[in-house]
Design a protein around this motif. Structure first.
Motif, PDB file in Angstrom:
ATOM      1  N   PRO A   1       0.837  -1.203   0.000  1.00 10.68           N
ATOM      2  CA  PRO A   1       0.000   0.000   0.000  1.00 10.68           C
ATOM      3  C   PRO A   1       0.869   1.249   0.000  1.00 10.68           C
ATOM      4  O   PRO A   1       1.973   1.275   0.556  1.00 10.68           O
ATOM      5  N   LEU A   2       0.373   2.303  -0.617  1.00 10.11           N
ATOM      6  CA  LEU A   2       1.129   3.536  -0.788  1.00 10.11           C
ATOM      7  C   LEU A   2       0.873   4.472   0.389  1.00 10.11           C
ATOM      8  O   LEU A   2      -0.259   4.628   0.845  1.00 10.11           O
ATOM      9  N   ASP A   3       1.930   5.092   0.857  1.00  7.50           N
ATOM     10  CA  ASP A   3       1.807   6.077   1.921  1.00  7.50           C
ATOM     11  C   ASP A   3       1.366   7.408   1.312  1.00  7.50           C
ATOM     12  O   ASP A   3       2.041   7.949   0.440  1.00  7.50           O
ATOM     13  N   VAL A   4       0.234   7.931   1.765  1.00 12.02           N
ATOM     14  CA  VAL A   4      -0.325   9.142   1.158  1.00 12.02           C
ATOM     15  C   VAL A   4       0.649  10.302   1.274  1.00 12.02           C
ATOM     16  O   VAL A   4       0.864  11.057   0.318  1.00 12.02           O
ATOM     17  N   ARG A   5       1.271  10.447   2.414  1.00 14.97           N
ATOM     18  CA  ARG A   5       2.189  11.574   2.599  1.00 14.97           C
ATOM     19  C   ARG A   5       3.413  11.454   1.698  1.00 14.97           C
ATOM     20  O   ARG A   5       3.962  12.465   1.244  1.00 14.97           O
ATOM     21  N   ALA A   6       3.801  10.225   1.430  1.00 19.77           N
ATOM     22  CA  ALA A   6       4.952  10.030   0.547  1.00 19.77           C
ATOM     23  C   ALA A   6       4.585  10.327  -0.902  1.00 19.77           C
ATOM     24  O   ALA A   6       5.445  10.723  -1.696  1.00 19.77           O
ATOM     25  N   MET A   7       3.299  10.159  -1.239  1.00 21.88           N
ATOM     26  CA  MET A   7       2.851  10.404  -2.611  1.00 21.88           C
ATOM     27  C   MET A   7       2.675  11.885  -2.890  1.00 21.88           C
ATOM     28  O   MET A   7       2.836  12.345  -4.021  1.00 21.88           O
ATOM     29  N   ARG A   8       2.349  12.648  -1.887  1.00 19.15           N
ATOM     30  CA  ARG A   8       2.033  14.071  -2.067  1.00 19.15           C
ATOM     31  C   ARG A   8       3.141  14.923  -1.436  1.00 19.15           C
ATOM     32  O   ARG A   8       3.690  14.576  -0.400  1.00 19.15           O
ATOM     33  N   LYS A   9       3.399  16.056  -2.024  1.00 15.59           N
ATOM     34  CA  LYS A   9       4.418  16.921  -1.460  1.00 15.59           C
ATOM     35  C   LYS A   9       3.964  17.541  -0.144  1.00 15.59           C
ATOM     36  O   LYS A   9       4.744  17.662   0.796  1.00 15.59           O
ATOM     37  N   LYS A  10       2.696  17.958  -0.109  1.00 14.18           N
ATOM     38  CA  LYS A  10       2.215  18.558   1.126  1.00 14.18           C
ATOM     39  C   LYS A  10       0.697  18.468   1.179  1.00 14.18           C
ATOM     40  O   LYS A  10       0.013  18.335   0.162  1.00 14.18           O
ATOM     41  N   ALA A  11       0.182  18.563   2.390  1.00 13.01           N
ATOM     42  CA  ALA A  11      -1.270  18.512   2.592  1.00 13.01           C
ATOM     43  C   ALA A  11      -1.885  19.854   2.218  1.00 13.01           C
ATOM     44  O   ALA A  11      -1.182  20.827   1.904  1.00 13.01           O
TER      45      ALA A  11
END
Length: 807
Positions: free
Chosen positions: A600-610
Motif C-alpha cells: 500500500p502507498l503512503d499518502v504523505r509520501a505520494m504528495r508533497k504537502k497537505a
C-alpha cells in the motif's frame, strides 16, 4: 302530527363525535376518559355523587348520559346530558345543570355541565355551563353561548369559579383534523370527485355553511343547489362576483348529493362557522388533502401557517404596512399579517376588517386557488381585501412601488417552461417602495449554486440582505423539495460592504412527522430565532452574524459557526461510525480475507504537502489532521474490472465501499474519508488498504493524534453535514474549522468501544478464514478424486519442503 320517535342512541353518536373533535378520548378509563351512563357506578366516589339524584324519582341513582373524568384523579370534568331532539334542549340543560351538575357541586367537585340535543344525522344544539359559586353561568364566545364542547385545556381553565365564562374557540389538534380530513377525502372519492376538484368542493361547503349560518337543506335533492347558491351569494356580498362560479359543486353528481350531508355534518362538528374568524381553517384543511392527492392537488404548494406567522413577526408587520403576496395561494401570508396587526395593536376584528380592505394585496392566477383565498377572507370577516385572480407579472392591478412588505412563497419550478423563482422575487421587489421589506421562502439551491452567483450579486447591487434562515428539511415533505430558506431583503439599499447579515438554522419548528402527518411537539426554535435576530445574538450551530463571502452565497451553512458536540452526542455519534465499520466487516468478511494488501502507498509520501490553510483553529479538524483529496485515477470508475482491491467512493452506505476491483494503487490506512459530494460529509474511518476516489477527502492523523480521534472526527463531520448540498459541496476549507471534542474521558470510551467492535470483527474474520480453508480443502480433495492432482509423500515430500525452506 306526532313527532317521530328518535332513539337516544343516535344522540350518543353525536356526543362521541363532538368529544372526539375536541381531542377527548371516548374510551372507558383507564385507557380513556369517558364513562357512559351506568359505568360510573364502578367507581365508589362517583356512585355516591349520583345516589338519590334520579331525574325522575330523585331517590334512585342518577343516570347522566356521560361523565368525562380526569384520567389520573378520576374526578369529573364534564357531566353531560343528551336528548335526541333539538326541541328538548331546555330539558337537557335543566337536567345537566340542576340535577347532575348540582349533584357534583354538592359533592365538592366542579365539572362543566354540558347539554346536547339532536342526532348525528340531523341538526343539533350544544350548551355548556360552569358553576361560579352561586349559579350556573353559560359559557360564551363574544357574548353568545358556545355551540361546541371545550377541549381538555379549556375545560380545566373554565372549571375554576373565579375564571371568566367567555371562551375563545380552540383549533382541534392536527391529529383530529387529519382524521376528519381522511373521512371527507373518502366521501369525496366515493362520490367520484377527482383530486383537483376536492379543494373546491370542501371550500364551497365551508363557505356555504358560513354564509347560510347552517340553514342548508340537507336532503339529497336540495343540498348541492343550496351550497352553490350560498357560495355565490357570499362572493357577491364581498364584491367578488368574478369569482362567484369558481367555487362550486357539481349538482348533477347524485353520489355527492348523498355524501354532502355527512361532509357538512363533519364541518359543523369542527365549528367551521365559528373558528374561521379565529384560524385559517380552510388553509389548514386544504393542506391536509395534499397527502391524499400524492402532492399538490392544483399545481401549487402552500406555506404552513406557523411559518407564515414567523415571517410576519420577522418583518415586524405593523398597522401602517401595506402587505403584498404575489403568489398568495389560499392567503396564509395575508392572514398571518392580519393576525399580527390585530394582536400587536390590540384592535378588534371589525376594526381589522376596515383596515385590510386596502392593505392586504394578493395575486394568484389559478382560479380555484384565488377563489379559495377570497373565501378564506370572507370566512374571516373580510371579503373586501384586494385579492385578485390574475398573474402578478401582467395584472393591471399589480402595485408598483407602493407596498411596504412582501411575504411570499414562490411556486417551485419543475419544468423548463415554469417561471423561475428568481423572477418572482424580482417582480415582488418592483411592488415595494424604497426601504421596504421582503421575506420569501426560496430553494436553498438558488442561494448557494455557483451558477446563480450572478443573480445574487445583482440583487445585492440594489438591495440589502438582512437575514437568511434555513427551515427544517421535513417542512414541505413529501410534496416539495426539502431544502428551503427564508430570505429577508430590504429594497433599494445596496448591500453595504462589510455588513453582517443574520444567518440561522431551524431544526425544530414545533412540529414533527408522525405517521405521515406533522404533529405538534415541544421545543420550537422559532421564538429563539426571532430573539437572536432582534437582539443581535449568536449561538454556535444555531445562528450567527457574518459578512457575505466572495460568491455572495446566501446559504446559512456557510456562515453559522460550528458547535462542538456534547459528551453524550459525541458518544452516540462515534458509536454510529464504529457500527458502520462493523457492519461493513460482517457483510464483506469473505472478501476481506482475500483482500489485496500488497504494497500500500503512503499518502504523505505520494504528495508533497497537505492542503494548506491561512490559519488553523486549536481543537479543530485541521488541527488534528492533514487533509488530502482522493485519487484522480478513480475519478471515473467505468473501466474498473472485478478484483481484490477495496475502492471507497462518496456513498454513505457500507462504510463508503464502492466495491472490489482490479486496482493496484491502494493507500495505506488508517484514515478518514469524507465525501465532498454525493452523500456529502458522510464520513467513515478506513482500516483496510483501499483506493479512494477523488470525490472524497482523506484525513490523515498528525503525529501524536490517537486512533480514537479519527472516529471522533468522522462523527463531528457527519454532525455538520446539514451545511452542505449539491449546490455547496464539502471542501477542506469548509470542514477545517469544525471543532472536535477531545477530552481524555471521551477518547477512553471510544477506545473501549473500538476494542469491543474489534473482538466481534475478529471473530467474523476468523469464521471467514475457516470457511475459506474448508472450501480450499474441499477443492483439493475434489482435484485428487478426479485425477487433476496427486498426493505427495515420503522422500518426495521431504525434498519439496527442503526446497521451500531454502527459498
Amino acid at each position: 302530527m306526532a313527532r317521530p320517535r328518535v332513539s337516544e342512541v343516535r344522540s350518543e353518536l353525536l356526543l362521541t363525535e363532538l368529544l372526539q373533535a375536541q381531542g377527548w378520548d371516548c374510551r372507558r378509563p383507564p385507557n380513556g376518559e369517558m364513562l357512559r351512563q351506568h359505568e360510573y357506578k364502578d367507581h365508589g366516589h362517583l356512585r355516591d355523587v349520583f345516589l338519590g339524584r334520579s331525574k325522575v324519582t330523585m331517590i334512585g341513582h342518577g343516570l347522566p348520559e356521560a361523565v368525562v373524568v380526569d384520567r389520573q384523579s378520576m374526578q369529573p370534568v364534564l357531566v353531560i346530558e343528551a336528548k335526541a331532539s333539538v326541541s328538548d334542549l331546555d330539558k337537557a340543560v335543566r337536567e345537566a345543570t340542576e340535577i347532575y351538575g348540582k349533584a357534583c357541586v354538592d359533592a365538592g367537585y366542579s365539572p362543566l355541565a354540558v347539554a346536547i340535543a339532536g342526532t348525528s344525522e340531523d341538526d343539533f344544539a350544544v350548551r355548556v355551563f360552569k358553576w361560579d359559586g352561586s349559579a350556573w353561568r353559560s359559557i360564551t364566545y363574544e357574548g353568545n353561548p358556545i355551540g361546541w364542547i371545550p377541549n381538555r385545556v379549556d375545560a380545566e381553565r373554565l372549571r375554576a369559579p373565579s375564571t371568566t365564562s367567555e371562551l375563545r374557540p380552540s383549533v382541534p389538534s392536527p391529529e383530529v383534523l387529519a382524521t376528519f380530513a381522511d373521512e371527507i377525502n373518502r366521501l369525496l372519492r366515493e362520490s367520484n370527485v377527482n383530486d383537483r376538484s376536492r379543494p373546491s368542493v370542501v371550500g364551497a361547503c365551508m363557505l356555504a355553511l358560513w354564509q347560510s349560518k347552517g340553514a342548508l337543506r340537507k336532503d339529497p335533492p336540495n343540498i348541492l343547489a343550496d351550497i352553490n347558491r350560498a357560495c355565490e351569494q357570499a362572493f357577491w356580498n364581498a364584491g367578488k362576483a368574478v369569482l362567484a362560479k369558481s367555487l362550486h359543486v357539481d349538482e348533477a353528481n347524485d353520489k355527492l348529493a348523498v355524501k354532502a350531508r355527512r361532509i357538512i355534518s363533519i364541518l359543523e362538528r369542527l365549528n367551521v362557522s365559528v373558528l374561521t374568524a379565529e384560524h385559517d381553517y380552510l388553509g389548514q384543511l386544504y393542506e391536509t388533502f395534499f397527502r391524499y392527492a400524492g402532492g399538490n392537488t392544483i399545481g401549487q404548494y402552500f406555506t404552513p401557517r406557523h411559518i407564515a406567522n414567523f415571517c410576519a413577526d420577522l418583518l415586524s408587520v405593523s398597522i401602517d404596512d401595506v402587505v403584498l403576496d404575489p403568489t398568495c395561494g389560499t392567503g396564509g401570508f395575508l392572514i398571518a399579517a392580519m393576525e399580527r396587526v390585530a394582536r400587536e395593536h390590540h384592535i378588534s376584528r371589525s376594526e381589522m376588517v376596515k383596515l385590510v380592505s386596502s392593505r392586504l394585496i394578493g395575486f394568484d392566477d389559478e382560479p380555484i386557488t384565488a377563489a379559495l383565498c377570497v373565501a378564506n377572507m370572507i370566512l374571516r370577516g373580510d371579503g373586501s381585501s384586494s385579492v385578485h385572480r390574475g398573474d402578478a407579472f401582467t395584472a393591471s392591478e399589480f402595485p408598483v412601488g407602493t407596498a411596504s412588505v412582501v411575504l411570499m412563497n414562490p411556486p417551485y419550478p419543475h419544468k423548463q417552461t415554469d417561471t423561475p423563482t428568481e423572477d418572482f422575487v424580482e417582480r415582488a421587489l418592483t411592488g415595494l417602495s424604497q426601504g421596504a421589506r421582503l421575506a420569501a421562502i426560496i430553494p436553498l439551491s438558488l442561494l448557494v449554486k455557483s451558477n446563480k452567483s450572478g443573480w445574487r450579486k445583482s440583487i445585492l447591487k440594489n438591495n440589502t440582505l438582512e437575514a437568511a434562515i434555513k427551515l427544517p428539511d421535513e417542512l414541505f415533505q413529501p410534496y416539495a423539495q426539502p431544502y428551503t430558506v427564508i430570505v429577508y431583503l430590504r429594497k433599494g439599499i445596496p448591500h453595504p460592504k462589510g455588513k453582517r447579515a443574520f444567518f440561522a438554522r431551524i431544526e425544530n419548528d414545533g412540529y414533527r412527522i408522525r405517521k405521515g402527518v406533522r404533529v405538534a411537539c415541544e421545543g420550537s426554535e422559532l421564538p429563539k430565532m426571532l430573539d437572536h435576530f432582534q437582539a443581535g445574538k449568536s449561538e454556535p450551530g444555531i445562528s450567527g452574524w457574518a459578512e457575505l463571502d466572495d460568491d455572495a452565497s446566501f446559504g446559512p451553512g456557510a456562515y453559522i459557526p460550528a458547535r462542538e458536540m456534547s459528551g453524550e452526542a459525541s458518544d452516540d455519534a462515534t458509536q454510529e461510525v464504529i457500527r458502520a465499520r462493523t457492519s461493513f466487516v460482517a457483510f464483506h468478511s469473505a472478501d476481506l480475507v482475500r483482500l489485496n494488501t500488497d504494497n500500500p502507498l503512503d499518502v504523505r509520501a505520494m504528495r508533497k504537502k497537505a492542503w494548506q490553510f491561512e490559519a488553523i483553529k486549536p481543537g479543530s479538524v485541521a488541527d488534528y489532521f492533514d487533509i488530502y483529496y482522493g485519487q484522480k485515477e478513480l475519478h471515473s470508475k467505468d473501466g474498473l474490472l472485478p478484483g481484490r482491491s477495496l475502492v471507497i467512493s462518496s456513498s454513505k452506505f457500507d462504510n463508503g465501499c464502492y466495491g472490489l476491483f482490479d486496482f493496484e494503487f491502494i493507500l495505506k490506512p488508517p484514515f478518514v474519508t469524507v465525501p465532498g459530494n454525493g452523500s456529502i460529509a458522510y464520513a467513515h474511518v478506513q482500516e483496510w488498504p483501499c483506493g479512494v476516489s477523488d470525490d472524497c477527502m482523506l484525513l490523515l492523523p498528525k503525529d501524536g493524534v490517537s486512533h480514537a480521534m479519527m472516529y471522533v472526527a468522522a462523527a463531528a463531520i457527519r454532525n455538520e453535514r446539514w451545511r452542505f448540498s449539491y449546490g455547496r459541496k464539502a471542501t477542506p476549507d469548509r470542514i477545517a474549522d469544525f471543532p472536535l471534542p477531545h477530552t481524555n474521558e471521551l477518547l477512553a470510551r471510544v477506545e473501549e468501544y473500538l476494542a469491543r467492535a474489534a473482538s466481534v470483527e475478529d471473530r467474523m474474520i476468523q469464521d471467514a478464514e475457516d470457511a475459506l480453508d474448508s472450501q480450499t480443502a474441499r477443492m483439493r480433495l475434489a482435484d485428487l478424486g478426479n485425477g487433476k492432482a496427486r498426493a505427495v509423500s515420503g522422500s518426495e515430500l521431504e525434498a519439496r519442503l527442503a526446497a521451500m525452506m531454502e527459498e
